[in-house]
Design an enzyme around this catalytic site. Sequence first.
Site, PDB file in Angstrom:
ATOM      1  N   SER A   1       0.835  -1.188   0.000  1.00 17.35           N
ATOM      2  CA  SER A   1       0.000   0.000   0.000  1.00 17.35           C
ATOM      3  C   SER A   1       0.878   1.248   0.000  1.00 17.35           C
ATOM      4  O   SER A   1       1.666   1.458  -0.910  1.00 17.35           O
ATOM      5  CB  SER A   1      -0.964  -0.037   1.193  1.00 17.35           C
ATOM      6  OG  SER A   1      -1.980   0.926   1.046  1.00 17.35           O
TER       7      SER A   1
ATOM      8  N   ASP B   1      -9.598  -5.174  -4.843  1.00 14.09           N
ATOM      9  CA  ASP B   1      -9.123  -4.178  -3.880  1.00 14.09           C
ATOM     10  C   ASP B   1     -10.080  -2.977  -3.856  1.00 14.09           C
ATOM     11  O   ASP B   1     -10.213  -2.282  -4.865  1.00 14.09           O
ATOM     12  CB  ASP B   1      -7.708  -3.723  -4.264  1.00 14.09           C
ATOM     13  CG  ASP B   1      -7.030  -2.932  -3.156  1.00 14.09           C
ATOM     14  OD1 ASP B   1      -7.727  -2.216  -2.411  1.00 14.09           O
ATOM     15  OD2 ASP B   1      -5.791  -3.012  -3.061  1.00 14.09           O
TER      16      ASP B   1
ATOM     17  N   HIS C   1      -7.690  -5.591  -0.312  1.00 20.05           N
ATOM     18  CA  HIS C   1      -6.496  -4.820   0.077  1.00 20.05           C
ATOM     19  C   HIS C   1      -5.760  -5.602   1.153  1.00 20.05           C
ATOM     20  O   HIS C   1      -5.797  -5.276   2.338  1.00 20.05           O
ATOM     21  CB  HIS C   1      -6.902  -3.436   0.573  1.00 20.05           C
ATOM     22  CG  HIS C   1      -5.769  -2.444   0.578  1.00 20.05           C
ATOM     23  ND1 HIS C   1      -5.099  -2.066  -0.569  1.00 20.05           N
ATOM     24  CD2 HIS C   1      -5.175  -1.766   1.590  1.00 20.05           C
ATOM     25  CE1 HIS C   1      -4.162  -1.195  -0.265  1.00 20.05           C
ATOM     26  NE2 HIS C   1      -4.182  -0.998   1.033  1.00 20.05           N
TER      27      HIS C   1
END
Length: 254
Positions: free
Chosen positions: A143, A198, A232
């Site tokens: 991320s 995601d 995610h």
Amino acid sequence: MFALGYCADTPPCLHYPSSFLLAGCSCSSSASGILAPNVQQVTAESFESLEFQSLQIRHGWSEALAGIKSPHVKYICPHAPVMPVSLNMNMAMPSWFDIIGLSPDSQEDEVGIKQAAENVKALIDQEVKNGIPSNRIILGGFSQGGALSLYTALTTQQKLAGVVALSCWLPLRASFPQGPISGVNKEIAVLQCHGDCDPLVPLMFGSLTVEKLKSMINPANVTFRTYSGMMHSSCIEEMMDVKQFIDKHLPPVD
């Protein structure tokens, strides 16, 4: 962020010929600067719940890395500083830089991103002083950490072995040239991974990032993997791909 190095439980006196520096998702960062049509707006309220999940992921990286470690590689997992985050109603949380918004046209924290990259470069310098050549170091992250790893690798004058970029994007994308870069890492190997479900950093961001990367560095050295059903987060298949990448680009030194 990943970088070849050591985790807290690794004795610093041991000699390692290679290093893996991993910057985790300290904060789910803005994907601004990447043009992605029809991306769902993420509000501050939904960001809070998504960030809680991301923090759980971050705290699980040590366990995830334990399953793919190689004995000749030193693993470093730096912690992001705690700072007020605009999207989090200015409340303090671990973050590599400020997050102003999560829409494609959101403003980016240019000063904070550049300062965070300098901090990573300082970590690399320290590993070089410890005897690990920079070309035996891989940066990596998840991320926001992955975004920072990409930005650092493309702006540093330290020649690196590679980058592992998980569920992320290229920050300050418009600041890079339209064509190939001329820096020391123009031939760098990149493993970019993304889940196709995601909700925080949509797959479109990863796809646009890999297109940009292939225009800047040798496209033959850029690998993009997607994982069906992954949000995610991470998965065993992705971790195995990370291990193969590390083993390939950081082989044992005789």
